[in-house]
Design a protein around this motif. Structure first.
Motif, PDB file in Angstrom:
ATOM      1  N   ALA A   1       0.812  -1.210   0.000  1.00  0.00           N
ATOM      2  CA  ALA A   1       0.000   0.000   0.000  1.00  0.00           C
ATOM      3  C   ALA A   1       0.848   1.265   0.000  1.00  0.00           C
ATOM      4  O   ALA A   1       0.397   2.317  -0.469  1.00  0.00           O
ATOM      5  N   ASP A   2       2.071   1.176   0.498  1.00  0.00           N
ATOM      6  CA  ASP A   2       2.933   2.354   0.523  1.00  0.00           C
ATOM      7  C   ASP A   2       3.330   2.817  -0.875  1.00  0.00           C
ATOM      8  O   ASP A   2       3.782   3.955  -1.048  1.00  0.00           O
ATOM      9  N   ASP A   3       3.182   1.953  -1.872  1.00  0.00           N
ATOM     10  CA  ASP A   3       3.498   2.347  -3.250  1.00  0.00           C
ATOM     11  C   ASP A   3       2.430   3.254  -3.849  1.00  0.00           C
ATOM     12  O   ASP A   3       2.694   3.960  -4.831  1.00  0.00           O
ATOM     13  N   LEU A   4       1.234   3.223  -3.279  1.00  0.00           N
ATOM     14  CA  LEU A   4       0.150   4.035  -3.818  1.00  0.00           C
ATOM     15  C   LEU A   4       0.408   5.518  -3.544  1.00  0.00           C
ATOM     16  O   LEU A   4       1.028   5.870  -2.537  1.00  0.00           O
ATOM     17  N   PRO A   5      -0.066   6.404  -4.409  1.00  0.00           N
ATOM     18  CA  PRO A   5       0.319   7.824  -4.361  1.00  0.00           C
ATOM     19  C   PRO A   5      -0.503   8.668  -3.382  1.00  0.00           C
ATOM     20  O   PRO A   5      -1.232   9.578  -3.785  1.00  0.00           O
ATOM     21  N   ALA A   6      -0.402   8.381  -2.098  1.00  0.00           N
ATOM     22  CA  ALA A   6      -1.124   9.166  -1.103  1.00  0.00           C
ATOM     23  C   ALA A   6      -0.650  10.615  -1.142  1.00  0.00           C
ATOM     24  O   ALA A   6       0.539  10.891  -1.296  1.00  0.00           O
ATOM     25  N   ALA A   7      -1.603  11.540  -1.014  1.00  0.00           N
ATOM     26  CA  ALA A   7      -1.333  12.984  -0.990  1.00  0.00           C
ATOM     27  C   ALA A   7      -0.778  13.512  -2.311  1.00  0.00           C
ATOM     28  O   ALA A   7      -0.192  14.590  -2.357  1.00  0.00           O
ATOM     29  N   VAL A   8      -0.975  12.787  -3.389  1.00  0.00           N
ATOM     30  CA  VAL A   8      -0.515  13.215  -4.713  1.00  0.00           C
ATOM     31  C   VAL A   8      -1.724  13.603  -5.562  1.00  0.00           C
ATOM     32  O   VAL A   8      -2.689  12.857  -5.677  1.00  0.00           O
ATOM     33  N   GLY A   9      -1.656  14.785  -6.130  1.00  0.00           N
ATOM     34  CA  GLY A   9      -2.667  15.229  -7.074  1.00  0.00           C
ATOM     35  C   GLY A   9      -2.040  15.512  -8.425  1.00  0.00           C
ATOM     36  O   GLY A   9      -0.846  15.267  -8.629  1.00  0.00           O
ATOM     37  N   ASP A  10      -2.831  16.008  -9.351  1.00  0.00           N
ATOM     38  CA  ASP A  10      -2.280  16.349 -10.666  1.00  0.00           C
ATOM     39  C   ASP A  10      -3.009  17.553 -11.241  1.00  0.00           C
ATOM     40  O   ASP A  10      -4.145  17.830 -10.892  1.00  0.00           O
ATOM     41  N   GLU A  11      -2.303  18.275 -12.086  1.00  0.00           N
ATOM     42  CA  GLU A  11      -2.886  19.370 -12.854  1.00  0.00           C
ATOM     43  C   GLU A  11      -2.697  19.043 -14.325  1.00  0.00           C
ATOM     44  O   GLU A  11      -1.576  18.784 -14.771  1.00  0.00           O
ATOM     45  N   GLN A  12      -3.802  19.051 -15.064  1.00  0.00           N
ATOM     46  CA  GLN A  12      -3.741  18.750 -16.487  1.00  0.00           C
ATOM     47  C   GLN A  12      -4.500  19.827 -17.257  1.00  0.00           C
ATOM     48  O   GLN A  12      -5.565  20.273 -16.851  1.00  0.00           O
ATOM     49  N   ALA A  13      -3.924  20.224 -18.368  1.00  0.00           N
ATOM     50  CA  ALA A  13      -4.506  21.215 -19.272  1.00  0.00           C
ATOM     51  C   ALA A  13      -4.021  20.859 -20.672  1.00  0.00           C
ATOM     52  O   ALA A  13      -3.176  19.964 -20.843  1.00  0.00           O
ATOM     53  N   PRO A  14      -4.534  21.501 -21.722  1.00  0.00           N
ATOM     54  CA  PRO A  14      -4.054  21.188 -23.076  1.00  0.00           C
ATOM     55  C   PRO A  14      -2.531  21.311 -23.180  1.00  0.00           C
ATOM     56  O   PRO A  14      -1.962  22.372 -22.978  1.00  0.00           O
ATOM     57  N   GLY A  15      -1.886  20.195 -23.460  1.00  0.00           N
ATOM     58  CA  GLY A  15      -0.433  20.177 -23.598  1.00  0.00           C
ATOM     59  C   GLY A  15       0.325  20.318 -22.293  1.00  0.00           C
ATOM     60  O   GLY A  15       1.537  20.574 -22.311  1.00  0.00           O
ATOM     61  N   THR A  16      -0.339  20.111 -21.153  1.00  0.00           N
ATOM     62  CA  THR A  16       0.293  20.346 -19.854  1.00  0.00           C
ATOM     63  C   THR A  16      -0.069  19.251 -18.857  1.00  0.00           C
ATOM     64  O   THR A  16      -1.236  18.863 -18.749  1.00  0.00           O
ATOM     65  N   TYR A  17       0.950  18.798 -18.119  1.00  0.00           N
ATOM     66  CA  TYR A  17       0.733  17.800 -17.056  1.00  0.00           C
ATOM     67  C   TYR A  17       1.791  17.994 -15.982  1.00  0.00           C
ATOM     68  O   TYR A  17       2.974  18.143 -16.290  1.00  0.00           O
ATOM     69  N   ARG A  18       1.358  18.011 -14.719  1.00  0.00           N
ATOM     70  CA  ARG A  18       2.322  18.001 -13.634  1.00  0.00           C
ATOM     71  C   ARG A  18       1.660  17.474 -12.377  1.00  0.00           C
ATOM     72  O   ARG A  18       0.447  17.622 -12.174  1.00  0.00           O
ATOM     73  N   LEU A  19       2.459  16.836 -11.527  1.00  0.00           N
ATOM     74  CA  LEU A  19       1.968  16.345 -10.253  1.00  0.00           C
ATOM     75  C   LEU A  19       2.011  17.457  -9.219  1.00  0.00           C
ATOM     76  O   LEU A  19       2.844  18.358  -9.279  1.00  0.00           O
ATOM     77  N   THR A  20       1.111  17.360  -8.253  1.00  0.00           N
ATOM     78  CA  THR A  20       1.052  18.325  -7.170  1.00  0.00           C
ATOM     79  C   THR A  20       0.993  17.576  -5.843  1.00  0.00           C
ATOM     80  O   THR A  20       0.757  16.365  -5.802  1.00  0.00           O
ATOM     81  N   THR A  21       1.198  18.308  -4.763  1.00  0.00           N
ATOM     82  CA  THR A  21       1.076  17.735  -3.431  1.00  0.00           C
ATOM     83  C   THR A  21      -0.243  18.181  -2.817  1.00  0.00           C
ATOM     84  O   THR A  21      -0.541  19.381  -2.773  1.00  0.00           O
ATOM     85  N   ARG A  22      -1.031  17.236  -2.367  1.00  0.00           N
ATOM     86  CA  ARG A  22      -2.330  17.526  -1.779  1.00  0.00           C
ATOM     87  C   ARG A  22      -2.179  17.912  -0.305  1.00  0.00           C
ATOM     88  O   ARG A  22      -1.225  17.507   0.365  1.00  0.00           O
ATOM     89  N   ASP A  23      -3.173  18.632   0.200  1.00  0.00           N
ATOM     90  CA  ASP A  23      -3.190  18.981   1.613  1.00  0.00           C
ATOM     91  C   ASP A  23      -3.680  17.833   2.477  1.00  0.00           C
ATOM     92  O   ASP A  23      -3.452  17.831   3.693  1.00  0.00           O
ATOM     93  N   ASP A  24      -4.377  16.875   1.868  1.00  0.00           N
ATOM     94  CA  ASP A  24      -4.866  15.724   2.624  1.00  0.00           C
ATOM     95  C   ASP A  24      -4.082  14.478   2.214  1.00  0.00           C
ATOM     96  O   ASP A  24      -3.158  14.542   1.408  1.00  0.00           O
TER      97      ASP A  24
END
Length: 386
Positions: free
Chosen positions: A46-69
């Motif tokens: 379970a530690d491999d799962l991306p807890a507290a990881v979010g993402d931002e996606q837009a046309p031609g754009t992708y990046r990971l973010t850190t969630r507050d929860d």
């Protein structure tokens, strides 16, 4: 089996679920942060799962973010769909002498797998590929072999990206069928997962995991997750009369406008979870033996895909983009009885120049309405003329 949230799995019970899925030697695959993106990879725990990881996606754009929860599945569509699991981008078909090709199509029995974190859009895409590659004749035996005996744990989407539009395609954000288990992650009244059972196999897995009975309050929290995700879709597509709209637009000037931006790189087809075009390549050493045959993903954006004796049928970029969009949203309905688009938005995110198929459909619709209005005005103006 009715897909009703009946049990609650607390956060500490997630490792037990993964262990139950791995029972009998299954390989458990799920979303993992790899090289700055989310990909589907084997899960050691379970530690491999991306807890507290979010993402931002837009046309031609992708990046990971850190969630507050600490939400475990608080992201939208990962880079990879599940397509490569059943239809690898490159796979050996066989090997043998030039005159000895018996058994080249044999595929060793694959190890059984369990998929964790399957979004409703990707689940719909798997169903589309099943209809195309498994359930029709001639069947793609290699695909069907890999699809057999697969456990699917779907997860309701809580945080769609700016490029997502599954709600308008009727494919999400919550899956209603096609899974063995469905998880809806809630943060209130406690961080936990509402679990719906979708098959006898899923019921058997859940029996090995400590859970409690869901309350009305739990189910209400899960419903709020679904409703919130549907309300926050980054995009939408009007699907009314879409098939006829695209067929009627075959000679639209809009295809030339798109081609001014389109690179014909094929990224959209590679990222798409339903595109299935492949080609075959034979490779041999200098001695000519053995010959190795490979099956590779191909794309309708390449000139070679439509090559017939004497040249390519679709030699221009406008023709290739028209082929892709029209097949995906119109001809697919005639051939397979369903749309070829599930609203995951990957083709928008991973287009280097940010071409947005929802925008293109809206533009074609606006052009058609303008032409119809102009034609009506012209007929009205000339109504009294003999």
């Amino acid at each position: 089996m009715s897909a009703v949230d009946t049990r609650v799995l607390d956060l500490d019970g997630l490792p037990a679920l993964l262990a139950a899925l791995a029972h009998g030697g299954r390989t458990v695959l799920g979303p993992v942060v790899s090289d700055g993106v989310l990909r589907h990879r084997p899960l050691a725990g379970a530690d491999d799962l991306p807890a507290a990881v979010g993402d931002e996606q837009a046309p031609g754009t992708y990046r990971l973010t850190t969630r507050d929860d600490q939400r475990v599945f608080g992201f939208a569509a990962p880079v990879d769909s599940w397509k490569p699991t059943f239809l690898p981008a490159r796979e050996p078909v066989g090997a043998g002498g030039v005159e000895d090709v018996d058994g080249w199509s044999d595929l060793p029995a694959p190890a059984p797998v369990a998929l964790v974190g399957v979004r409703s859009c990707d689940l719909a895409a798997i169903a589309v590929q099943d209809a195309v590659l498994r359930d029709r004749q001639p069947q793609d035996v290699r695909y069907a072999t890999r699809r057999a005996d697969v456990l699917v744990v779907a997860v309701t989407c809580s945080d769609p990206a700016g490029t997502c539009f599954c709600a308008s395609m009727g494919t999400g954000p919550r899956a209603d069928a096609g899974f063995d288990l469905r998880l809806t992650e809630v943060l209130e009244p406690e961080h936990a997962f509402l679990v719906a059972v979708g098959s006898a196999a899923g019921e058997e897995v859940l029996a090995r995991v400590p859970t409690r009975e869901a309350t009305d309050e739990d189910r209400s929290a899960a419903d709020r997750v679904t409703a919130g995700a549907a309300a926050r879709m980054g995009r939408s597509m009007d699907t009314a009369d879409l098939r006829d709209l695209l067929y009627d637009a075959a000679e639209s000037r809009r295809w030339d406008d798109i081609a001014q931006r389109c690179l014909a790189c094929g990224n959209c087809t590679m990222a798409c979870p339903t595109c299935f075009c492949t080609t075959v390549e034979d490779v041999q050493d200098l001695a000519g033996d053995p010959v190795r045959r490979w099956r590779l993903w191909d794309s309708c954006f390449t000139s070679q895909l439509s090559y017939l004796h004497g040249g390519s049928v679709r030699s221009s970029v406008p023709a290739r983009y028209r082929q892709w969009l029209t097949h995906k949203l119109a001809a697919w309905q005639d051939q397979f009885g369903t749309s070829g688009c599930v609203g995951c938005g990957r083709c928008i995110t991973w287009c280097p120049v940010g071409i947005d198929l929802t925008e293109e459909v809206a533009t074609l619709r606006a052009l058609a309405a303008h032409q119809a209005s102009a034609a009506g005005a012209g007929a009205g103006a000339g109504g009294g003329t003999p």
